[in-house]
Write an enzyme that holds these catalytic residues in place. Structure first.
Site, PDB file in Angstrom:
ATOM      1  CB  SER A   1      -0.842  -0.002   1.285  1.00 10.02           C
ATOM      2  OG  SER A   1      -1.465   1.244   1.490  1.00 10.02           O
TER       3      SER A   1
ATOM      4  CE1 TYR B   1      -4.234  -1.638   5.415  1.00 12.69           C
ATOM      5  CE2 TYR B   1      -3.418   0.514   4.706  1.00 12.69           C
ATOM      6  CZ  TYR B   1      -3.923  -0.741   4.405  1.00 12.69           C
ATOM      7  OH  TYR B   1      -4.111  -1.107   3.082  1.00 12.69           O
TER       8      TYR B   1
HETATM    9  N1  LIG Z   1      -8.751  -0.406  -0.543  1.00 17.01           N
HETATM   10  C1  LIG Z   1      -7.674   0.338  -0.436  1.00 17.01           C
HETATM   11  O1  LIG Z   1      -7.743   1.575  -0.367  1.00 17.01           O
HETATM   12  C2  LIG Z   1      -6.309  -0.314  -0.429  1.00 17.01           C
HETATM   13  C3  LIG Z   1      -5.185   0.481  -0.710  1.00 17.01           C
HETATM   14  C4  LIG Z   1      -3.928  -0.111  -0.687  1.00 17.01           C
HETATM   15  C5  LIG Z   1      -3.786  -1.444  -0.381  1.00 17.01           C
HETATM   16  N2  LIG Z   1      -4.902  -2.190  -0.106  1.00 17.01           N
HETATM   17  C6  LIG Z   1      -4.695  -3.598   0.245  1.00 17.01           C
HETATM   18  O2  LIG Z   1      -5.353  -4.414  -0.689  1.00 17.01           O
HETATM   19  C7  LIG Z   1      -5.586  -5.691  -0.095  1.00 17.01           C
HETATM   20  C8  LIG Z   1      -7.011  -6.114  -0.400  1.00 17.01           C
HETATM   21  O3  LIG Z   1      -7.907  -5.212   0.239  1.00 17.01           O
HETATM   22  P1  LIG Z   1      -9.236  -4.647  -0.476  1.00 17.01           P
HETATM   23  O4  LIG Z   1      -9.192  -3.175  -0.380  1.00 17.01           O
HETATM   24  O5  LIG Z   1      -9.436  -5.287  -1.771  1.00 17.01           O
HETATM   25  O6  LIG Z   1     -10.342  -5.102   0.617  1.00 17.01           O
HETATM   26  P2  LIG Z   1     -11.562  -6.128   0.526  1.00 17.01           P
HETATM   27  O7  LIG Z   1     -12.143  -6.155   1.906  1.00 17.01           O
HETATM   28  O8  LIG Z   1     -12.448  -5.777  -0.610  1.00 17.01           O
HETATM   29  O9  LIG Z   1     -10.846  -7.526   0.215  1.00 17.01           O
HETATM   30  C9  LIG Z   1     -10.126  -8.215   1.201  1.00 17.01           C
HETATM   31  C10 LIG Z   1     -10.482  -9.683   1.137  1.00 17.01           C
HETATM   32  O10 LIG Z   1      -9.692 -10.360   2.124  1.00 17.01           O
HETATM   33  C11 LIG Z   1     -10.531 -11.265   2.826  1.00 17.01           C
HETATM   34  N3  LIG Z   1     -10.005 -11.475   4.180  1.00 17.01           N
HETATM   35  C12 LIG Z   1      -9.840 -10.547   5.163  1.00 17.01           C
HETATM   36  N4  LIG Z   1      -9.351 -11.120   6.258  1.00 17.01           N
HETATM   37  C13 LIG Z   1      -9.183 -12.433   5.973  1.00 17.01           C
HETATM   38  C14 LIG Z   1      -8.717 -13.547   6.716  1.00 17.01           C
HETATM   39  N5  LIG Z   1      -8.341 -13.429   8.010  1.00 17.01           N
HETATM   40  N6  LIG Z   1      -8.650 -14.745   6.103  1.00 17.01           N
HETATM   41  C15 LIG Z   1      -9.075 -14.904   4.815  1.00 17.01           C
HETATM   42  N7  LIG Z   1      -9.550 -13.886   4.079  1.00 17.01           N
HETATM   43  C16 LIG Z   1      -9.602 -12.668   4.645  1.00 17.01           C
HETATM   44  C17 LIG Z   1     -11.903 -10.611   2.852  1.00 17.01           C
HETATM   45  O11 LIG Z   1     -12.952 -11.568   3.074  1.00 17.01           O
HETATM   46  C18 LIG Z   1     -11.951  -9.963   1.465  1.00 17.01           C
HETATM   47  O12 LIG Z   1     -12.517 -10.848   0.505  1.00 17.01           O
HETATM   48  C19 LIG Z   1      -5.253  -5.549   1.377  1.00 17.01           C
HETATM   49  O13 LIG Z   1      -3.950  -6.072   1.619  1.00 17.01           O
HETATM   50  C20 LIG Z   1      -5.253  -4.047   1.575  1.00 17.01           C
HETATM   51  O14 LIG Z   1      -4.433  -3.652   2.652  1.00 17.01           O
HETATM   52  C21 LIG Z   1      -6.155  -1.658  -0.132  1.00 17.01           C
END
Ligand SMILES: NC(=O)c1ccc[n+]([C@@H]2O[C@H](COP(=O)([O-])OP(=O)(O)OC[C@H]3O[C@@H](n4cnc5c(N)ncnc54)[C@H](O)[C@@H]3O)[C@@H](O)[C@H]2O)c1
Length: 261
Positions: free
Chosen positions: A143, A156
């Site tokens: 991120s 985070y």
């Molecule tokens: N959304 C943002 O702004 C953003 C920005 C930078 C990085 N990210 C990173 O992207 C990645 C994905 O996040 P996202 O934004 O797509 O969120 P999201 O909630 O849409 O997707 C995350 C997925 O991970 C699964 N998950 C969470 N905890 C879990 C666990 N303990 N075991 C199994 N599955 C689990 C959830 O069920 C979900 O399907 C993360 O690492 C997040 O830190 C997100």
């Protein structure tokens, strides 16, 4: 669309958001994808949509046995493992350090670090022997919070810095067999979940406000969607990136060239 033809990929957190968009892009590029996620309902949707191109495992990234089962499934279904994408993560909702009680701080630390950091350690450990056999590669979703403040709160931000430390050491230790890289998305419109211990300390934000905030914080003025990041993952997973390891592709609308305004 054949950049990943015949590749077997294991991806965590593929039922939603960025992981789901990457799963769909990888399948479109010819890969077979094994997804571990804790959302049973959304995994069923994916299975109905993609059939034999996907294996869906309900489980938790904090449990080593679940990763081992997922790797075994990937090898049984597609004959090998070429790529691991460690992606499942949770958020702290920008909770402020000085406003959170010591008990909530400690609970939040345990929960968020178990998923965001230990979850990546365990995924890599479970996949490493199979990846050695294929000279495969690992991709972490990190991120902008892995580089800069104000991409989240302390939990985070510290977890994303830790993921980058893990990435660099693994890239060093696993060369020349396995490449290890990352994609660093900026703020993206997903359902990224705020962990329960911090919920009382966090304001809920509607999607429109979130989109406006993301858009005004990056120089390209993009309210990013999950699909905006998939090209970086396809590149790193593919053989076109055979000389790239220890690198992080920022997909964040240009956070590194932000000025003060
Ligand atoms: N959304 C943002 O702004 C953003 C920005 C930078 C990085 N990210 C990173 O992207 C990645 C994905 O996040 P996202 O934004 O797509 O969120 P999201 O909630 O849409 O997707 C995350 C997925 O991970 C699964 N998950 C969470 N905890 C879990 C666990 N303990 N075991 C199994 N599955 C689990 C959830 O069920 C979900 O399907 C993360 O690492 C997040 O830190 C997100």
């Amino acid at each position: 669309m054949t950049q990943l033809k015949g590749k077997s990929v294991y991806l965590t957190g593929g039922a939603s958001g960025i992981g789901r968009a990457v799963t769909e892009a990888f399948i479109a590029e010819g890969a077979g994808v094994t997804v571990l996620d804790r959302s049973v309902e959304r995994l069923e949707e994916l299975k109905n949509q993609y059939g034999d191109a996907i294996q869906c495992i309900a489980g938790d990234v904090t449990n080593y046995g679940d990763h081992v089962g997922a790797v075994r499934t990937a090898v049984e279904a597609y004959g090998k493992l070429d790529v691991l994408v460690a992606n499942a993560g949770v958020f702290d909702g920008f909770a402020k350090f000085d406003q959170v009680s010591p008990e909530a701080l400690s609970d939040a630390y345990e929960m968020l670090f178990s998923i965001n950091v230990k979850g990546y350690f365990l995924a890599a450990k479970a996949a490493v022997e199979e990846l050695k056999k294929t000279k495969g590669n690992i991709i972490f979703t990190v991120s902008g919070a892995g580089f800069y403040p104000d991409g989240g709160g302390v939990w985070y931000t510290a977890s994303k810095h830790a993921q980058i430390g893990l990435l660099r050491q693994l890239a060093f230790e696993l060369a020349p067999d396995i490449r290890v890289n990352a994609v660093a998305p900026g703020g993206t419109l997903t359902a990224l979940h705020v962990i329960p211990p911090l919920a009382p300390f966090v304001k809920t934000v509607d999607n429109e406000t979130k989109a406006r905030s993301i858009k005004t914080r990056n120089p390209l003025r993009i309210a990013m969607e999950s699909e905006d990041h998939v090209g970086a993952y396809v590149l790193l997973a593919s053989d076109c990136a055979r000389a790239i390891t220890g690198e992080i592709i920022s997909s964040d609308g240009g956070l590194a060239v932000r000025g003060l305004s």
